[in-house]
Write an enzyme that holds these catalytic residues in place. Structure first.
Site, PDB file in Angstrom:
ATOM      1  N   HIS A   1       0.872  -1.228  -0.051  1.00  0.00           N
ATOM      2  CA  HIS A   1       0.052  -0.012   0.160  1.00  0.00           C
ATOM      3  C   HIS A   1       0.814   1.312  -0.063  1.00  0.00           C
ATOM      4  O   HIS A   1       0.601   2.205   0.722  1.00  0.00           O
ATOM      5  CB  HIS A   1      -0.817   0.298   1.051  1.00  0.00           C
ATOM      6  N   THR A   2       2.010   1.058  -0.840  1.00  0.00           N
ATOM      7  CA  THR A   2       2.726   2.367  -0.706  1.00  0.00           C
ATOM      8  C   THR A   2       2.356   3.468  -1.412  1.00  0.00           C
ATOM      9  O   THR A   2       2.736   4.581  -1.214  1.00  0.00           O
ATOM     10  CB  THR A   2       4.179   2.156  -1.495  1.00  0.00           C
ATOM     11  N   GLN A   3       1.175   3.385  -2.218  1.00  0.00           N
ATOM     12  CA  GLN A   3       0.511   4.531  -2.767  1.00  0.00           C
ATOM     13  C   GLN A   3      -0.468   5.208  -1.818  1.00  0.00           C
ATOM     14  O   GLN A   3      -0.974   6.372  -2.207  1.00  0.00           O
ATOM     15  CB  GLN A   3       0.163   4.154  -4.292  1.00  0.00           C
TER      16      GLN A   3
END
Length: 260
Positions: free
Chosen positions: A32-34
């Protein structure tokens, strides 16, 4: 291409067949880096005569929930530089691992040279810009405090776009709106840093942390503060704002049942 609004831009099923969603499935972990989930807020720093002082609270928020209250967001590098992290905590941990690997490599190097704060800031800004160019940014806004190659106090920032900025006092997050005006009032831009003492800088940061605790919903009354001088780094990671109380709110007009 299909021009129906619900499937706009996809190949038409009557020509190419139904879209195979199995290509999107993966056995790897979800990432979920975005969309950062656990984040830290403000980091505040100011130069003074002979060094730099930097502070950040110990809270990592899960959205609007004050989830983790013991997250230290100041990192010491080679006992000469302090990096303060705002933003995503997982990306902060990734950058921390990068710094550890660099520190190990520098200590095993035979040339005897070590990175100063200016070198380290340049490296981190390039890392942030590279990840941004890959459309996979590190969701952090960092402050780097220490000394440059000439032995002068150094303070600069870098954000998730790789944009850098230097000033006698800096802040990330809500601190850019709440702490910077306080620091500008105490230390005007035309005031040379030679006139600012270590005690004045530390007292100013404590005032900023107090204001942020009351005004920033993602802040905490426990914080870390570091003072970087040529003698080394003095780091305190469990400081607490003293005598903090919301009792003053009862005297504010319009609070609770008070209407006059």
């Amino acid at each position: 291409m299909n021009h129906l609004p619900q499937v706009w831009g996809r190949p038409r099923d009557d020509i190419y067949g139904a879209y195979d969603h199995s290509y999107l499935q993966t056995s790897g972990p979800k990432t979920h880096t975005q969309s950062p989930t656990v984040t830290g807020t403000s980091v505040v720093a100011v130069k003074f005569n002979g060094g730099v002082a930097i502070a950040a609270d110990n809270l990592a928020s899960y959205g609007s929930l004050a989830r983790f209250t013991d997250v230290k967001r100041l990192r010491v590098f080679d006992n000469s530089t302090v990096i303060g992290f705002g933003g995503d905590v997982s990306d902060m941990q990734y950058i921390d691992r990068l710094l550890e690997s660099i520190d190990i490599r520098e200590n095993y190097s035979s040339n005897g040279n070590t990175l100063n704060a200016k070198n380290l800031h340049t490296y981190l800004s390039k890392v942030l810009y590279k990840r941004r160019s890959e459309f996979n940014p590190l969701w952090n806004h960092i402050l780097v405090a220490g000394f440059d190659g000439d032995g002068k106090p150094f303070l600069s920032s870098a954000d998730l776009l790789g944009t850098t900025f230097s000033a006698p006092h800096l802040a990330t997050g809500f601190g850019a709106h709440l702490a910077i005006p306080i620091l500008r009032r105490l230390f005007p831009e035309d005031m040379p840093i030679e006139n600012i003492t270590k005690e004045q800088a530390v007292a100013a940061l404590k005032d900023c942390m107090k204001v942020l605790f009351y005004r920033d919903a993602r802040s905490l009354d426990r914080y870390s503060i570091a003072v970087v001088t040529k003698e080394g780094i003095e780091l305190k990671e469990n400081e607490k704002l003293e005598a903090q109380s919301w009792a003053f709110a009862e005297g504010i007009k319009g609070y609770g049942a008070q209407v006059n």
